[in-house]
Design a protein around this motif. Structure first.
Motif, PDB file in Angstrom:
ATOM      1  N   ILE A 109      49.056  33.691  31.152  1.00 31.73           N
ATOM      2  CA  ILE A 109      48.599  34.856  30.378  1.00 31.73           C
ATOM      3  C   ILE A 109      47.606  34.417  29.307  1.00 31.73           C
ATOM      4  CG2 ILE A 109      49.365  36.664  28.810  1.00 31.73           C
ATOM      5  CD1 ILE A 109      52.041  36.647  30.343  1.00 31.73           C
ATOM      6  N   LEU A 110      48.010  33.399  28.521  1.00 28.91           N
ATOM      7  CA  LEU A 110      47.144  32.938  27.437  1.00 28.91           C
ATOM      8  C   LEU A 110      45.834  32.384  28.000  1.00 28.91           C
ATOM      9  CD1 LEU A 110      47.029  32.568  24.421  1.00 28.91           C
ATOM     10  CD2 LEU A 110      48.107  30.345  24.669  1.00 28.91           C
ATOM     11  N   GLY A 111      45.929  31.611  29.072  1.00 32.72           N
ATOM     12  CA  GLY A 111      44.736  31.015  29.666  1.00 32.72           C
ATOM     13  C   GLY A 111      43.775  32.069  30.184  1.00 32.72           C
ATOM     14  N   GLU A 291      39.694  27.122  31.279  1.00 30.30           N
ATOM     15  CA  GLU A 291      38.501  26.533  31.879  1.00 30.30           C
ATOM     16  C   GLU A 291      38.444  26.833  33.374  1.00 30.30           C
ATOM     17  OE1 GLU A 291      36.595  26.247  29.362  1.00 30.30           O
ATOM     18  OE2 GLU A 291      35.724  24.410  30.144  1.00 30.30           O
ATOM     19  N   VAL A 292      39.604  26.792  34.005  1.00 29.77           N
ATOM     20  CA  VAL A 292      39.663  27.104  35.444  1.00 29.77           C
ATOM     21  C   VAL A 292      39.207  28.542  35.676  1.00 29.77           C
ATOM     22  CG1 VAL A 292      41.253  27.494  37.347  1.00 29.77           C
ATOM     23  CG2 VAL A 292      41.446  25.425  35.991  1.00 29.77           C
ATOM     24  N   VAL A 293      39.718  29.456  34.843  1.00 34.31           N
ATOM     25  CA  VAL A 293      39.371  30.868  34.987  1.00 34.31           C
ATOM     26  C   VAL A 293      37.873  31.074  34.745  1.00 34.31           C
ATOM     27  CG1 VAL A 293      39.671  33.128  33.927  1.00 34.31           C
ATOM     28  CG2 VAL A 293      41.647  31.717  34.413  1.00 34.31           C
ATOM     29  N   ILE A 324      37.129  39.568  40.142  1.00 35.58           N
ATOM     30  CA  ILE A 324      38.348  38.746  40.167  1.00 35.58           C
ATOM     31  C   ILE A 324      38.785  38.373  41.582  1.00 35.58           C
ATOM     32  CG2 ILE A 324      40.827  38.805  39.623  1.00 35.58           C
ATOM     33  CD1 ILE A 324      40.106  39.703  36.898  1.00 35.58           C
ATOM     34  N   PRO A 325      38.747  39.322  42.554  1.00 36.31           N
ATOM     35  CA  PRO A 325      39.148  38.892  43.904  1.00 36.31           C
ATOM     36  C   PRO A 325      38.302  37.732  44.430  1.00 36.31           C
ATOM     37  CG  PRO A 325      39.022  41.270  43.788  1.00 36.31           C
ATOM     38  CD  PRO A 325      38.492  40.753  42.494  1.00 36.31           C
ATOM     39  N   GLN A 326      37.018  37.726  44.082  1.00 36.18           N
ATOM     40  CA  GLN A 326      36.181  36.625  44.551  1.00 36.18           C
ATOM     41  C   GLN A 326      36.424  35.366  43.736  1.00 36.18           C
ATOM     42  OE1 GLN A 326      32.123  37.616  45.832  1.00 36.18           O
ATOM     43  NE2 GLN A 326      32.489  39.609  44.926  1.00 36.18           N
ATOM     44  N   ALA A 327      36.675  35.563  42.426  1.00 34.17           N
ATOM     45  CA  ALA A 327      36.910  34.395  41.574  1.00 34.17           C
ATOM     46  C   ALA A 327      38.212  33.695  41.958  1.00 34.17           C
ATOM     47  CB  ALA A 327      36.946  34.818  40.110  1.00 34.17           C
ATOM     48  N   LEU A 328      39.201  34.477  42.420  1.00 36.08           N
ATOM     49  CA  LEU A 328      40.501  33.899  42.746  1.00 36.08           C
ATOM     50  C   LEU A 328      40.381  32.766  43.753  1.00 36.08           C
ATOM     51  CD1 LEU A 328      43.145  36.733  42.965  1.00 36.08           C
ATOM     52  CD2 LEU A 328      43.028  34.841  41.378  1.00 36.08           C
TER      53      LEU A 328
END
Lengths: 405, 447
Positions: A109-111, A291-293, A324-328
């Motif tokens: 959540i925080l990330g 950073e990952v996100v 988001i679906p593509q970033a996932l």
């Protein structure tokens, strides 16, 4: 004739010319490698067996049945000093799973918040998020753990005093004191409400999809789910005759000095060791997840966002349905690495004496001297966790991966 | 007039009233308008962020600067303070750096630190000349000097294979044994060449150089320079942190390269062994590795052989990081195009030549940021050695904070803040350097 002779000559001059054959060479070197490795391993086993015999330690896992004789400050299953070493290890294992599980949720959540904040068009917000990441990532986790546990959580009031949050949560050096739910008859119905809600949710989502394909209209599924999972259990709570009572932590402010403070066994107490570890783990891992996100969102071509805007999607919709679906796809593999890191880092618990698997195992190891067995239990657990995590994450990854020809 | 009547109907006959100039989009105000107050929501966010910064910064500044105690002799100075107790840090600084290293011998540590800085700086500046010599110094000569200076050198080798009836335990016995083993290796290479007809002059020379090099190292380590020996149990503070991090980095890189090559090897046995090694070490937490190094390593060793506690930790850290390094390097190896391998084969290079001359230089260059990244995590992980009872920088601060002479409510926090600043400075500069290198090496690919 000539070629035959030269072949004979070369064979005669180089009886081991077979060494020029790559296949043979490969086999030969592998044999040498196996022999060398085998010799080392055999030597280690010999030495270990000899050393164990000298120290009078029986090899094997029989020691797990013996009485442990030490107390553990947080136990999720019944445990006393008369319990066995095996039980103690189980308690430690559950404690590890608890702190790691909660840590994963909090860190995610925080990330997510920090990662998205870093990409915010608001300069100030982006800078705060950047500062967070750069500061937290470059300070050792152990130091952060010490800071939270020894510096922050030790500066709260002593055993005879308290800070109160929202009237029901109390904080002092003994930990966080909160009301404990006591389940009466019929509480099972509330529990049952969840699978029922899940069943309805599956049905609704199926119908919703059909409707979306037929009409192009998206039913407000989020609201429906929220309603199902909140309202159904609440309804069950009242229908079953309010079977859950709250056991409040009892605090006596007056009376003899030694009797002041929280009454033992009243309410639920979250020990500060757990708190400190959870804080440090989630804050630290969140910086990496951020950073990952960010990397994942930045990897989505900007044209996708523009295309979404051009067909009239709003900002939130664009983020939720397009970006988001593509970033996932980019996010999931490194995210699973971070989850694993968090699980492994929870072993720092030993530094603040939170009884996790490594900490409890260390005590067992010191008492019994069964180093090989204890280390093998640690390794099996963490290796198992890493295999399990990668299986689950790979499955999820496969579901969201780009379907190509 | 003809001209006027020819004017088309859509041409305006009068000026339109002048409009307000567009809102300022340049300069500080324009920037703020765009980046901070572009909409109502954004403005609220900005104000909330500002409030957050003020809420965070004011206590931090008050604690670390305004209310801090800067001088004093003991806890009396800090007992009543509501701010940081820098006097304590000042008083303990030598301990934080040297641990319990004897005060009269600390100049040796200073020389080691100084030499490191002198050798590192030109290595890190891309334009500085003599990179190869510099690297050789840093990786071979410097560790040797550091070892002799820090431990005091004068290690007595007595040998252990020849029975005492042939030669009594002494430096001579060790020399004889060393000569025997070296000779046996060279003889084996010679015999191999003789039997197979494969020319091995190159390998023979290499083996000879390696044996001679090891002999030189052992000689230097064995000479009595008149330095007082200092047990590693007395080392501490930044010294231990740098020793663990430095040896970890130097040892894990070649090991990691070997493991990565093993993982991509065509030989199934080697490949499986590498995969198992890498996955097992990567799958467990460093703490269990350190526990293992400190409690299991002694079990593995034969009678009478004991390893120093610090050395055990070093072995654990190096093996653990080698596994991570191997995965980083593997990424680089996979990124080198197949054609490069094939080109090497086509001009008749052997496996090691191909790797050394063609593949590894390209692969390692590609993964420099990854390597620095794993160096950073190694540097942060060195703090864990304090859990197995070594007094690294953080461990030293942790123990000193409980010292009765300085114990006060703020001592611990001050110590942690100081440690955080130091670790942050190291790690942040490393990560900046990695980013800089990445940009520099990217220049040829940038469009």
């Amino acid at each position: 004739m000539k070629s035959g002779r030269s072949g004979a000559v070369s064979a005669g001059r180089h009886p081991l010319a077979i060494f020029n054959n790559p296949t043979f060479r490969g086999v030969f070197f592998q044999l040498v490698f196996v022999a060398g490795l085998g010799w080392i391993v055999w030597d280690l086993i010999q030495n270990t067996a000899h050393n164990l015999q000298r120290a009078n330690i029986a090899a094997g896992y029989g020691f797990l049945e013996r009485t442990a004789g030490f107390g553990i400050i947080q136990t999720m299953v019944s445990y006393s000093e008369a319990s066995s070493y095996g039980r103690a290890v189980l308690v430690g294992l559950l404690n590890t799973l608890l702190v790691a599980g909660l840590g994963v949720v909090l860190a995610t959540i925080l990330g997510l918040i920090v990662g998205i904040a870093r990409l915010s068009s608001n300069w100030l917000v982006a800078q705060i998020a950047t500062a967070y990441v750069e500061i937290i990532r470059n300070i050792p986790l152990l130091l952060q753990l010490f800071f939270w546990y020894f510096a922050v959580l030790r500066s709260v009031p002593g055993m005879r005093e308290k800070w109160t949050l929202f009237g029901v949560f109390h904080l002092n050096i003994g930990g966080l004191h909160a009301p404990r739910p006591v389940f009466g008859d019929g509480a099972i119905w509330i529990l049952l409400a969840f699978p029922i809600a899940l069943g309805i949710a599956v049905f609704v989502s199926h119908r919703g999809k059909q409707r979306f394909e037929r009409t192009g209209r998206r039913p407000p599924l989020g609201w429906i789910y929220a309603g199902l999972f909140v309202l159904l259990p609440i309804a069950a709570f009242f229908l079953a005759g309010r079977p859950i009572a709250l056991d409040m932590p009892q605090f006596s402010e007056t009376g003899p000095l030694l009797k002041r403070g929280f009454k033992a066994g009243s309410g639920i107490t979250v020990i500060p060791e757990f708190f400190g570890l959870l804080l440090a783990l989630s804050i630290y891992t969140a910086a990496y997840i951020a950073e990952v996100v960010r990397g994942g969102i930045e990897a989505v071509n900007h044209g996708q966002t523009e295309a979404a805007y051009s067909i009239g999607l709003k900002r939130g919709q664009t983020l939720r349905l397009v970006v988001i679906p593509q970033a996932l796809r980019v996010i999931i593999p490194p995210l699973s690495n971070q989850y694993l890191n968090l699980t492994k880092n929870s072993s720092l618990a030993v530094a603040v004496a939170y009884p996790d698997l490594v900490s409890v195992g260390g005590t067992v190891l010191n008492q019994t001297g069964q180093a090989v067995e204890m280390v093998s239990i640690w390794m099996l657990f963490y290796l198992g966790m890493s295999i399990l995590t990668s299986l689950v994450m790979n499955y999820w990854n496969k579901r969201v991966a780009l379907v190509e020809r | 007039m003809v001209m006027e009547s020819a004017s088309p109907a859509y041409v305006r006959k009068s000026f339109i009233p002048s409009q307000d100039p567009p809102v300022n989009t340049a300069g500080a105000i324009g920037w703020a308008r765009k980046r901070l107050f572009s909409s109502l929501g954004n403005s609220i966010l900005t104000i909330a962020a500002l409030a957050f910064i003020v809420w965070m910064l004011i206590p931090i500044i008050r604690f670390t600067i305004l209310d801090a105690v800067w001088s004093g002799e003991d806890r009396a100075a800090c007992a009543k303070a509501s701010g940081a107790c820098w006097a304590y840090v000042k008083a303990y600084l030598p301990q934080f750096i040297y641990g319990r290293y004897p005060i009269a011998e600390r100049w040796r540590v200073d020389i080691v630190f100084l030499l490191l800085a002198v050798a590192m700086v030109p290595m890190l500046i891309p334009r500085a000349p003599f990179k190869r010599l510099n690297g050789l110094f840093l990786l071979i000569v410097y560790p040797l000097i550091a070892f002799v200076l820090l431990t005091g050198g004068h290690i007595r080798f007595t040998g252990g294979w020849l029975p005492a009836s042939i030669a009594a335990p002494s430096a001579l016995r060790f020399a004889i044994e060393f000569a025997l083993i070296g000779g046996a290796i060279l003889l084996a290479i010679g015999a191999f060449a003789r039997l197979t007809g494969i020319p091995v002059a190159g390998s023979g020379t290499m083996a000879g150089i390696a044996i001679a090099g090891v002999a030189c190292v052992l000689l230097v380590v064995g000479i009595d320079f008149g330095l007082e020996p200092v047990e590693t149990a007395n080392w501490g503070g930044l010294l231990v942190t740098l020793v663990v991090a430095g040896t970890g980095m130097v040892a894990s890189l070649p090991l990691g390269v070997l493991l990565a090559l093993g993982r991509r090897s065509a030989m199934p046995v080697v490949r499986v062994a590498s995969v198992i090694f890498i996955e097992v070490w990567r799958g467990v937490p460093l703490i269990t590795v350190l526990f293992m190094a400190s409690v299991m390593l002694p079990l593995f060793l034969p009678d009478g052989v004991t390893f120093d506690k610090l050395l055990r930790a070093l072995i654990g850290v190096a093996l653990f990081n080698a596994a991570y390094m191997a995965e980083t390097v593997r990424g680089g190896l996979q990124a080198v195009p197949r054609g490069q391998y094939e080109a090497g084969m086509s001009i008749g290079l052997g496996y090691w030549q191909r790797m050394r001359l063609i593949v590894l230089p390209q692969a390692l260059r590609l993964v420099i940021p990854g390597i620095v990244g794993s160096f950073i995590s190694l540097f942060k992980d060195t703090t864990l050695v304090s859990i197995i009872g070594l007094f690294d920088f953080l461990g030293q601060i942790q123990t000193s904070a409980n010292d009765a002479k300085w114990a006060s409510p703020v001592t611990g926090v001050t110590g942690y803040i100081f440690a955080a600043i130091v670790f942050w400075a190291f790690c942040f500069s490393m990560s900046r350097y990695a980013a800089y290198t990445e940009r520099r090496l990217n220049r040829s690919r940038r469009r």
